[in-house]
Design a protein around this motif. Structure first.
Motif: not given
Length: 243
Positions: A3, A5, A26-29, A105, A107-109, A112-113
Motif C-alpha cells: 500500500w 500513503d 498514517t490516516p488509512s493504516h 495498524r 486507522a484513526h483518520p 490523524y488530521r
C-alpha cells in the motif's frame, strides 16, 4: 501485500548495520512499522527525523510481516523543533502518546488530521499549547474516554461549570460540588472553549486531561505509565510559561 500513503514519522531505531525500523502514523493504516533499507545512510537518515511528513510505500509478502518501507520526504519539521526546546518537547509528547495509545495498524483518520494540523502549528508556539490541549481532548475521545463538559452531571445546569468528576468525566457546577469540591478536578474555561486560553489555564487543563490519560487510558492499555515525554513537555511548559 502493499500500500501507499502519507504519514507522520513517530519513531526511528537502528536495525542491523545499515537499515532502520520506523513507525509512521498514517490516516488509512494507523500506526505502522516497517524496515527502511539503507535508513542509516547519508542520503536517507536526514529524512528520517521524528515529526517529518513522509510519502511511504509499504510492501511485505504477508500482511502480518513487518515489511519494508520506501520513503520520500513531503516536508520536514526538524528546523522548527531544533530551534525551540518547547516545540521539540511538544513533538516528542505527541509522538509518545500516539505510540502509547494507538493499536498498531488501526486507522484513526480524524485523529490523524488533527495531529497533522497540530504539528503544522509548531512554528507558532504562542498558539501551540492551547492547540495541544485540545488535541489531548480529541485523543481521549478517540480512546473512548471523552469528557462530557456540556452540562452539570448533578443538576443539568449549563452555566457555572467549574469541575470535572474524576469518575465519570462529566462537568459539575461549583454549587453542586459543595463539600466534595476538593475531590473533583478543575475545569478551566479554556476546556469549555471560552476565554483567551492563557498559559496558566492551559496548564490547569493539562492537569485534568493528564489525569484521565493516566488513570483511565493507561490502565485500559495494561497499567503502563504514560510516556515520560508528556511529563517533560508539561514540566517545561510550566517552567517557561506557567508563571
Amino acid at each position: 501485500m502493499e500500500w501507499r500513503d502519507q504519514g507522520i514519522l513517530l519513531a526511528v531505531r537502528r536495525h542491523g548495520e545499515t537499515s532502520a525500523i520506523i513507525e509512521v502514523f498514517t490516516p488509512s493504516h494507523g500506526v505502522h512499522a516497517g524496515v527502511v533499507r539503507g535508513g542509516t545512510s547519508r542520503k536517507i537518515a536526514p529524512i528520517l527525523q521524528p515529526g517529518a511528513q513522509l510519502d511511504v510505500a509499504w510492501r511485505a509478502r504477508l500482511d502480518e510481516h513487518i515489511g519494508a518501507f520506501t520513503v520520500e520526504p513531503v516536508r520536514s519539521r526538524a528546523a522548527v523543533v531544533m530551534g525551540d526546546r518547547l516545540a521539540l518537547a511538544g513533538l516528542n509528547a505527541v509522538a509518545g502518546l500516539l505510540t502509547f495509545c494507538l493499536a498498531e495498524r488501526e486507522a484513526h483518520p480524524a485523529l490523524y488530521r488533527r495531529t497533522e494540523a497540530l504539528l503544522d502549528l509548531l512554528d507558532a508556539m504562542d498558539l501551540w499549547p492551547l492547540a495541544y490541549l485540545r488535541w489531548e481532548l480529541a485523543l481521549l475521545e478517540e480512546m473512548g474516554f471523552g469528557l462530557d463538559l456540556s452540562a452539570c452531571a448533578v443538576t443539568g445546569a449549563r452555566v457555572g461549570l467549574a469541575y470535572v468528576s474524576p469518575r465519570s468525566g462529566r462537568a459539575v457546577t461549583e454549587a453542586a460540588a459543595g463539600i466534595w469540591a476538593d475531590r473533583l478536578l478543575p475545569l478551566p474555561s479554556v476546556l469549555l472553549g471560552q476565554g483567551d486560553g492563557d498559559d496558566a489555564e492551559v496548564l490547569t487543563g493539562l492537569g485534568t486531561t493528564g489525569y484521565f490519560l493516566e488513570h483511565r487510558v493507561a490502565p485500559e492499555l495494561g497499567h503502563h505509565p504514560l510516556p515520560a515525554a508528556r511529563a517533560r513537555f508539561v514540566e517545561l511548559f510550566a517552567r517557561l510559561r506557567g508563571s
